[in-house]
Design a protein around this motif. Structure first.
Motif, mmCIF file in Angstrom:
data_model
loop_
_atom_site.group_PDB
_atom_site.id
_atom_site.type_symbol
_atom_site.label_atom_id
_atom_site.label_comp_id
_atom_site.label_asym_id
_atom_site.label_seq_id
_atom_site.Cartn_x
_atom_site.Cartn_y
_atom_site.Cartn_z
ATOM 1 N N ASP A 30 -22.189 44.748 -4.506
ATOM 2 C CA ASP A 30 -22.432 46.054 -3.891
ATOM 3 C C ASP A 30 -23.431 46.875 -4.702
ATOM 4 O O ASP A 30 -24.239 47.611 -4.142
ATOM 5 N N ARG A 33 -26.899 45.412 -4.002
ATOM 6 C CA ARG A 33 -27.368 45.838 -2.677
ATOM 7 C C ARG A 33 -27.774 47.302 -2.679
ATOM 8 O O ARG A 33 -28.721 47.693 -2.003
ATOM 9 N N GLY A 36 -31.111 47.606 -4.302
ATOM 10 C CA GLY A 36 -32.087 47.174 -3.308
ATOM 11 C C GLY A 36 -33.269 46.444 -3.915
ATOM 12 O O GLY A 36 -33.392 46.297 -5.120
#
Length: 89
Positions: A30, A33, A36
């Protein structure tokens, strides 16, 4: 596939056992992500290794990111600051 390359980098660069490296990638996914982008997998492996080594849990890391994002939302930026400085002279 990309996550697997991060796992492989944790094993090859930092000496983690494959199963533990898989667990780390799963725990920190997480965060990755949220950060990014697609940096080199070794870069993300290094970040995970450092966070784990320094006791920074994924939850704490996400909290730090949220704090930074809140600060950025309040930051008017240099252009607005310069305009304000020029108007006050």
């Amino acid at each position: 596939m990309y996550e697997r390359s991060i796992l492989d980098a944790l094993v090859s660069r930092h000496g983690y056992e494959h199963s533990f490296a898989r667990s780390l990638v799963s725990d920190y996914i997480d965060v990755l992500r949220k950060i990014g982008g697609y940096e080199q997998s070794g870069h993300y492996a290094d970040l995970i290794h450092r966070a784990y080594s320094e006791g920074c849990s994924p939850e704490r890391w996400l909290g730090i990111i949220a704090d930074v994002e809140q600060g950025e939302a309040r930051d008017r930026g240099i252009r607005e600051e310069l305009q304000h400085d020029l108007q006050s002279k």
